[in-house]
Scaffold this motif. Structure first.
Motif, PDB file in Angstrom:
ATOM      1  N   ARG A  47      55.907  39.293 -75.951  1.00 45.19           N
ATOM      2  CA  ARG A  47      56.052  39.989 -74.676  1.00 45.19           C
ATOM      3  C   ARG A  47      57.467  39.848 -74.132  1.00 45.19           C
ATOM      4  O   ARG A  47      58.182  38.903 -74.440  1.00 45.19           O
ATOM      5  CB  ARG A  47      55.057  39.428 -73.648  1.00 45.19           C
ATOM      6  CG  ARG A  47      53.624  39.383 -74.108  1.00 45.19           C
ATOM      7  CD  ARG A  47      53.108  40.743 -74.515  1.00 45.19           C
ATOM      8  NE  ARG A  47      53.048  41.678 -73.396  1.00 45.19           N
ATOM      9  CZ  ARG A  47      52.665  42.957 -73.518  1.00 45.19           C
ATOM     10  NH1 ARG A  47      52.335  43.445 -74.712  1.00 45.19           N
ATOM     11  NH2 ARG A  47      52.635  43.748 -72.463  1.00 45.19           N
ATOM     12  N   ASP A  49      60.614  39.767 -71.117  1.00 47.39           N
ATOM     13  CA  ASP A  49      60.932  38.917 -69.967  1.00 47.39           C
ATOM     14  C   ASP A  49      61.440  39.726 -68.774  1.00 47.39           C
ATOM     15  O   ASP A  49      61.991  39.174 -67.840  1.00 47.39           O
ATOM     16  CB  ASP A  49      61.975  37.869 -70.365  1.00 47.39           C
ATOM     17  CG  ASP A  49      63.271  38.495 -70.904  1.00 47.39           C
ATOM     18  OD1 ASP A  49      63.402  39.745 -70.862  1.00 47.39           O
ATOM     19  OD2 ASP A  49      64.141  37.737 -71.371  1.00 47.39           O
ATOM     20  N   GLY A  50      61.273  41.048 -68.828  1.00 51.37           N
ATOM     21  CA  GLY A  50      61.658  41.885 -67.705  1.00 51.37           C
ATOM     22  C   GLY A  50      63.113  42.292 -67.671  1.00 51.37           C
ATOM     23  O   GLY A  50      63.541  42.977 -66.731  1.00 51.37           O
ATOM     24  N   ASN A  74      58.828  49.251 -72.692  1.00 47.80           N
ATOM     25  CA  ASN A  74      58.311  49.169 -71.319  1.00 47.80           C
ATOM     26  C   ASN A  74      56.927  48.535 -71.298  1.00 47.80           C
ATOM     27  O   ASN A  74      56.624  47.688 -70.441  1.00 47.80           O
ATOM     28  CB  ASN A  74      58.250  50.559 -70.688  1.00 47.80           C
ATOM     29  CG  ASN A  74      59.607  51.062 -70.231  1.00 47.80           C
ATOM     30  OD1 ASN A  74      60.493  50.278 -69.904  1.00 47.80           O
ATOM     31  ND2 ASN A  74      59.776  52.382 -70.218  1.00 47.80           N
ATOM     32  N   ARG A  75      56.094  48.920 -72.243  1.00 43.79           N
ATOM     33  CA  ARG A  75      54.719  48.403 -72.256  1.00 43.79           C
ATOM     34  C   ARG A  75      54.650  46.911 -72.540  1.00 43.79           C
ATOM     35  O   ARG A  75      53.736  46.234 -72.070  1.00 43.79           O
ATOM     36  CB  ARG A  75      53.880  49.169 -73.301  1.00 43.79           C
ATOM     37  CG  ARG A  75      53.519  50.582 -72.875  1.00 43.79           C
ATOM     38  CD  ARG A  75      52.443  51.172 -73.758  1.00 43.79           C
ATOM     39  NE  ARG A  75      52.838  51.299 -75.143  1.00 43.79           N
ATOM     40  CZ  ARG A  75      53.525  52.323 -75.646  1.00 43.79           C
ATOM     41  NH1 ARG A  75      53.913  53.307 -74.859  1.00 43.79           N
ATOM     42  NH2 ARG A  75      53.825  52.360 -76.929  1.00 43.79           N
ATOM     43  N   GLY A  77      56.937  44.734 -71.624  1.00 46.97           N
ATOM     44  CA  GLY A  77      57.527  43.909 -70.578  1.00 46.97           C
ATOM     45  C   GLY A  77      59.019  43.991 -70.345  1.00 46.97           C
ATOM     46  O   GLY A  77      59.597  43.067 -69.755  1.00 46.97           O
ATOM     47  N   TYR A  78      59.656  45.092 -70.740  1.00 49.26           N
ATOM     48  CA  TYR A  78      61.080  45.261 -70.462  1.00 49.26           C
ATOM     49  C   TYR A  78      61.298  46.434 -69.514  1.00 49.26           C
ATOM     50  O   TYR A  78      60.445  47.330 -69.406  1.00 49.26           O
ATOM     51  CB  TYR A  78      61.853  45.490 -71.767  1.00 49.26           C
ATOM     52  CG  TYR A  78      61.790  44.302 -72.692  1.00 49.26           C
ATOM     53  CD1 TYR A  78      62.588  43.186 -72.487  1.00 49.26           C
ATOM     54  CD2 TYR A  78      60.884  44.277 -73.753  1.00 49.26           C
ATOM     55  CE1 TYR A  78      62.509  42.072 -73.312  1.00 49.26           C
ATOM     56  CE2 TYR A  78      60.792  43.174 -74.593  1.00 49.26           C
ATOM     57  CZ  TYR A  78      61.606  42.077 -74.367  1.00 49.26           C
ATOM     58  OH  TYR A  78      61.502  40.980 -75.175  1.00 49.26           O
TER      59      TYR A  78
END
Length: 237
Positions: A47, A49-50, A74-75, A77-78
């Protein structure tokens, strides 16, 4: 696959074979047709980390060509963005020193440096931005980007000259290409394939950064599940 000619100091990298070139469209179609099979592996990738990620498309492509990669990242987690500059026609689009692209990266970097992912020519441009403005760039990931050797070790160099208006033997172009190939001041990963039908995979990575080999053609490489998973793992590394 013939990738070199000569031996020793006379070794010259050559373009991919005509057989690999001819196989590009069927391989791209197969990737699309069998994409669904890889959904479990794609879902199991690390996943995010944004962080903010920008994806730069390849020669003559637009952000539409990277929609699948952007949606996937995007899905997981970025915060993923296209480059927003329309069709990639090299310096005709971004400027000789990538001024327009640098301005776009700067606009996204208000919250911190941006990770750049570049496909083919887009990776070369990403490296140029990282050399010029390392303060804006967290890391660079190139995907099938022929930055590390002669552009004539490709089957597309004539198309590059025609679409960009640049001649590969122009001293200014040679100097810029040599600078782009130099070690980056930020972490870098090169995703490449020795079975690429448009560019010689051996000029798509170097000893200075991390390299990940995949099995893929060139057309649609940014859709390849193996490539998407390699990108996810690199971002999480």
């Amino acid at each position: 696959m013939d990738t070199v000619s000569g031996d020793g100091d006379d070794m010259v990298l050559t373009p991919p074979s005509k057989a690999l070139w001819a196989a590009e469209l069927p391989r791209a179609a197969w990737t699309v047709a069998t994409w669904w099979r890889h959904r479990p592996a794609l879902a199991a990738a690390p996943r995010g980390d944004g962080r903010t990620v920008m994806i730069v498309p390849g020669l003559f492509n637009t952000d539409r060509s990277t929609a699948v990669m952007r949606g996937y990242l995007n899905r997981i987690g970025y915060r993923t963005s296209g480059w927003g500059l329309g069709r990639n026609r090299g310096v005709r689009t971004v400027g000789v020193e990538a001024e327009r692209l640098i301005a776009r990266v700067e606009s996204l970097a208000a919250a911190g440096p941006v990770t750049l992912i570049g496909v083919s020519l887009g990776g070369i441009m990403a490296r140029l931005v990282a050399h010029r403005r390392p303060d804006l760039v967290r890391a660079v990931i190139t995907v099938s980007s022929p930055y590390a050797g002669s552009p004539k070790a490709t089957n597309v160099w004539r198309a590059f000259e025609w679409l960009t208006g640049e001649r590969l033997d122009d001293p200014a172009v040679v100097l810029r290409s040599d600078a782009i190939a130099g070690p980056l001041p930020v972490p870098s990963t090169a995703i490449w394939s020795r079975s690429d039908g448009l560019v010689n995979g051996l000029i798509c990575h170097d000893a200075a950064g991390h390299a990940v080999e995949v099995r893929s053609g060139h057309l649609g490489v940014q859709l390849k599940p193996e490539v998407l998973i390699a990108v996810a793992k690199t971002l999480a590394g």
